[in-house]
Design a protein around this motif. Sequence first.
Motif, PDB file in Angstrom:
ATOM      1  N   CYS A 178       0.804  -1.222   0.000  1.00  0.00           N
ATOM      2  CA  CYS A 178       0.000   0.000   0.000  1.00  0.00           C
ATOM      3  C   CYS A 178       0.838   1.274   0.000  1.00  0.00           C
ATOM      4  O   CYS A 178       0.518   2.235  -0.707  1.00  0.00           O
ATOM      5  CB  CYS A 178      -0.923  -0.001   1.212  1.00  0.00           C
ATOM      6  SG  CYS A 178      -1.909  -1.508   1.375  1.00  0.00           S
ATOM      7  N   PRO A 228      -7.041  10.325  -1.357  1.00  0.00           N
ATOM      8  CA  PRO A 228      -6.904   9.737  -2.692  1.00  0.00           C
ATOM      9  C   PRO A 228      -7.715  10.547  -3.694  1.00  0.00           C
ATOM     10  O   PRO A 228      -8.790  11.056  -3.378  1.00  0.00           O
ATOM     11  CB  PRO A 228      -7.480   8.328  -2.511  1.00  0.00           C
ATOM     12  CG  PRO A 228      -8.384   8.430  -1.328  1.00  0.00           C
ATOM     13  CD  PRO A 228      -7.775   9.452  -0.425  1.00  0.00           C
ATOM     14  N   HIS A 237       0.606   5.061  -1.663  1.00  0.00           N
ATOM     15  CA  HIS A 237      -0.092   5.974  -0.742  1.00  0.00           C
ATOM     16  C   HIS A 237       0.803   6.590   0.328  1.00  0.00           C
ATOM     17  O   HIS A 237       0.329   7.445   1.091  1.00  0.00           O
ATOM     18  CB  HIS A 237      -1.242   5.223  -0.051  1.00  0.00           C
ATOM     19  CG  HIS A 237      -2.348   4.833  -0.979  1.00  0.00           C
ATOM     20  ND1 HIS A 237      -3.329   5.713  -1.384  1.00  0.00           N
ATOM     21  CD2 HIS A 237      -2.619   3.658  -1.601  1.00  0.00           C
ATOM     22  CE1 HIS A 237      -4.166   5.098  -2.198  1.00  0.00           C
ATOM     23  NE2 HIS A 237      -3.767   3.847  -2.343  1.00  0.00           N
ATOM     24  N   ILE A 268      -0.321  10.202   4.422  1.00  0.00           N
ATOM     25  CA  ILE A 268      -1.289   9.641   3.484  1.00  0.00           C
ATOM     26  C   ILE A 268      -2.282  10.729   3.086  1.00  0.00           C
ATOM     27  O   ILE A 268      -3.043  11.218   3.917  1.00  0.00           O
ATOM     28  CB  ILE A 268      -2.013   8.436   4.096  1.00  0.00           C
ATOM     29  CG1 ILE A 268      -1.001   7.333   4.430  1.00  0.00           C
ATOM     30  CG2 ILE A 268      -3.094   7.919   3.159  1.00  0.00           C
ATOM     31  CD1 ILE A 268      -1.579   6.155   5.154  1.00  0.00           C
TER      32      ILE A 268
END
Length: 404
Positions: free
Chosen positions: A247, A259, A251, A256
Amino acid sequence: MIVALLPAGSGAETLNTCVDCHSAMDAPLQVTQEKFAQDIHFQKGLTCASCHGGDPTKADPEAMSKAAGFKGKIQRKDIPGLCGRCHSDAAFMRQYNPSLRTDQFSQYLTSVHGKLRAKGDDKVAVCTDCHGVHDLRPASDSRSNVHPLNIAQTCSRCHANADYMKGYSIPTDQFASYSSSVHHEALTARGDLSAPTCTTCHGNHGAAPPGVATVQNVCSTCHVFQAQLFETSPHKAAFESASLPGCVTCHSNHRIAHPSDAMIGTGARSVCTNCHTAGDSGYMAAEGIEHQLARLESSLKSADQILNRAESAGMEVSQARLEQDQAHDSLTKARVTIHSFNPAKIDQEIQAAVSLTEKTRQEGMAALAERDYRRKGLGLSLLAIVAVVVGLRMFIKQVEQDKS
């Protein structure tokens, strides 16, 4: 003045000469009655002597004698074992909180902190560094150092201190990165206490960073469907062969970001171009997915605008609205399906949604046409009414003239 404290369940006052003296001292030795009264240990009936030994009911040197079991200051190296003496005893802890885990000490011994502590490193975290000393509160208390809202700040006291972390060869920007992440926003701005914080991914008492091969397992505890899609994707084997973590390759880990469709495709914010170059199959697949997502989003926007116009005109479009909601859900599903990295599967989701938005757009157009038809009919009716009224008035006027 002698301070009197009431242990939980006690009906009589118990003198605590420890607090009597220490409340008058300067930090770090100062422990006031108000501070200690907030401590969960005191609230459960424990006293200073429970950890430090001695006899707090006496106001003479005998209170701190060996005969009274006085231990004095607890050395850092002894703190985990001291806490574990009670917290590892299931029978003892059951009296206070049957649901509290009693494997914290054994977990600590397996952690990075515990292993370094066993090697004689005095800088690594022990129980009191995270939980506090004389004002410990349960994790459910928003004032606790280990409440979900406070955990990242607690960890950062060491991990964001570049001077303190010298020699450990790990970054010290984790807290700054996490503070700008979507997880931190969910936790602090939206108040979602289930949102990930440091211990969610690294563990608490058994703290250890997930390895390259297992990071996707950590993410999948929350992002189950995405993980299932990734397991069957071509990137699964590719990442493993290149020793890339699942991941976080796309990301990141602490920082993070939200998105977005911009992460797919070939634009400046694309993560695909970190590995793929113009002309290869992955690059062209990403470009195609980006185009299809943009097409669906444009179709949704067009249908939304038409339905909004129809609705504001008072037309009945509730069924079309329900179908349009389904189309929006399909866009969300298509974005999740990206983790399969299967253009055909993603295209199938998008085509179904595009067909649905075209249907709702046509329903909106039909509602607007009905609105226009009604307006024309109303206009003609009004003209007819006006003509009748004018004619009637002229007739009445003529009749009045004939009579005169």
